[in-house]
Motif scaffolding. Structure first.
Motif, PDB file in Angstrom:
ATOM      1  N   THR A 171      -6.156  -5.786   8.572  1.00 26.27           N
ATOM      2  CA  THR A 171      -4.739  -5.898   8.077  1.00 26.27           C
ATOM      3  C   THR A 171      -4.389  -4.415   7.444  1.00 26.27           C
ATOM      4  OG1 THR A 171      -4.807  -8.196   7.637  1.00 26.27           O
ATOM      5  CG2 THR A 171      -2.986  -6.930   6.422  1.00 26.27           C
ATOM      6  N   VAL A 172      -3.506  -4.014   8.063  1.00 26.98           N
ATOM      7  CA  VAL A 172      -2.823  -2.408   7.518  1.00 26.98           C
ATOM      8  C   VAL A 172      -1.808  -2.735   6.653  1.00 26.98           C
ATOM      9  CG1 VAL A 172      -2.132  -0.124   8.013  1.00 26.98           C
ATOM     10  CG2 VAL A 172      -3.719  -1.572   9.626  1.00 26.98           C
ATOM     11  N   TRP A 173      -1.879  -2.000   5.249  1.00 27.30           N
ATOM     12  CA  TRP A 173      -0.741  -2.023   4.493  1.00 27.30           C
ATOM     13  C   TRP A 173       0.046  -0.578   4.615  1.00 27.30           C
ATOM     14  CZ3 TRP A 173      -5.483  -4.188   3.481  1.00 27.30           C
ATOM     15  CH2 TRP A 173      -5.377  -5.565   3.073  1.00 27.30           C
ATOM     16  N   SER A 174       1.093  -0.761   4.066  1.00 27.52           N
ATOM     17  CA  SER A 174       1.825   0.500   4.071  1.00 27.52           C
ATOM     18  C   SER A 174       2.928   0.638   2.881  1.00 27.52           C
ATOM     19  CB  SER A 174       2.738   0.840   5.271  1.00 27.52           C
ATOM     20  OG  SER A 174       3.203   1.982   5.101  1.00 27.52           O
ATOM     21  N   ASP A 175       3.106   1.559   2.219  1.00 21.42           N
ATOM     22  CA  ASP A 175       4.123   1.982   1.152  1.00 21.42           C
ATOM     23  C   ASP A 175       5.105   2.820   1.798  1.00 21.42           C
ATOM     24  OD1 ASP A 175       2.927   4.321   1.167  1.00 21.42           O
ATOM     25  OD2 ASP A 175       2.541   4.276  -0.839  1.00 21.42           O
ATOM     26  N   GLY A 176       5.389   3.003   3.092  1.00 18.99           N
ATOM     27  CA  GLY A 176       6.277   3.724   3.647  1.00 18.99           C
ATOM     28  C   GLY A 176       5.707   5.409   3.865  1.00 18.99           C
ATOM     29  N   LEU A 177       4.923   5.782   3.022  1.00 15.61           N
ATOM     30  CA  LEU A 177       4.111   7.256   2.957  1.00 15.61           C
ATOM     31  C   LEU A 177       2.847   7.073   3.638  1.00 15.61           C
ATOM     32  CD1 LEU A 177       5.609   8.425  -0.303  1.00 15.61           C
ATOM     33  CD2 LEU A 177       6.615   8.935   1.989  1.00 15.61           C
ATOM     34  N   THR A 178       2.279   5.903   3.371  1.00 17.36           N
ATOM     35  CA  THR A 178       0.703   5.804   3.637  1.00 17.36           C
ATOM     36  C   THR A 178       0.294   4.559   4.337  1.00 17.36           C
ATOM     37  OG1 THR A 178       0.200   7.187   1.491  1.00 17.36           O
ATOM     38  CG2 THR A 178      -1.595   6.104   2.585  1.00 17.36           C
ATOM     39  N   PHE A 179      -0.757   4.547   5.085  1.00 17.52           N
ATOM     40  CA  PHE A 179      -1.331   3.328   5.692  1.00 17.52           C
ATOM     41  C   PHE A 179      -2.629   3.459   5.221  1.00 17.52           C
ATOM     42  CE2 PHE A 179       1.782   4.233   9.033  1.00 17.52           C
ATOM     43  CZ  PHE A 179       2.458   3.085   9.184  1.00 17.52           C
ATOM     44  N   TRP A 180      -3.175   2.020   4.508  1.00 11.26           N
ATOM     45  CA  TRP A 180      -4.432   1.750   4.336  1.00 11.26           C
ATOM     46  C   TRP A 180      -5.019   0.511   4.888  1.00 11.26           C
ATOM     47  CZ3 TRP A 180      -0.524   1.937   1.040  1.00 11.26           C
ATOM     48  CH2 TRP A 180      -0.441   0.707   0.315  1.00 11.26           C
ATOM     49  N   TRP A 181      -6.296   0.320   5.158  1.00 11.69           N
ATOM     50  CA  TRP A 181      -6.783  -0.722   5.928  1.00 11.69           C
ATOM     51  C   TRP A 181      -8.298  -0.804   5.339  1.00 11.69           C
ATOM     52  CZ3 TRP A 181      -5.339   3.529   8.117  1.00 11.69           C
ATOM     53  CH2 TRP A 181      -6.201   4.016   9.061  1.00 11.69           C
TER      54      TRP A 181
END
Length: 119
Positions: A54-64
Motif C-alpha cells: 500500500t502506497v500512501w501520499s500527502d501530495g508531495l511524497t509517497f511512502w510504502w
C-alpha cells in the motif's frame, strides 16, 4: 485559475492534492501493467496495489513498507520518494510489487477468478 495536468504526470513544483498524486501514480503503474485502487480522505491518499503493498501520499511524497523490520527501533521500515519524480516512484513500487508477487502469488482459485469475464 485552473491547473490542468496531463493524466499520470506531475509537474515539478506543482502543489498537488494527495488524491491527484495517488491517481497520477495509479496511471503510471498502469503503464507497468499493475492495477491499483485509490482512496483518499483526512489529508492522505492510499494506492492499494497488492496484499502487503500500500502506497500512501500527502501530495508531495509517497511512502510504502519495504517488508523490512528495524529491530533496534521496533518498527517497520518504509521507503519514500518525492511525488515530483513519479516515474521513479512507479519503478521502485513496481520492483516491490514483483518481489511480493513472487513471494506471495494469488491462490489458483483467485487467479482464475481474476481473469474471468464479468457476468
Amino acid at each position: 485559475m485552473s491547473l490542468s495536468l496531463p493524466t499520470g504526470r506531475l509537474i515539478f513544483g506543482d502543489i498537488c492534492s494527495p488524491a491527484r498524486a495517488a491517481e497520477s501514480l495509479k496511471a503510471e503503474l498502469e503503464h507497468c501493467d499493475i492495477n491499483a485502487d485509490v482512496n483518499d480522505g483526512y489529508g492522505l491518499a492510499v494506492v492499494s496495489i497488492w496484499p502487503g503493498l500500500t502506497v500512501w501520499s500527502d501530495g508531495l511524497t509517497f511512502w510504502w513498507h519495504t517488508g523490512g523490520w528495524d529491530a533496534r527501533h521496533g518498527r517497520a521500515v518504509y521507503a519514500w520518494h518525492a511525488a515530483e519524480e513519479l516515474e521513479r516512484v512507479a519503478r521502485r513500487v513496481a520492483l516491490r510489487y514483483a518481489d511480493l508477487r513472487k513471494a506471495h502469488p494469488l491462490p489458483a482459485a483467485r487467479a482464475g477468478a481474476h481473469r474471468a469475464a464479468p457476468v
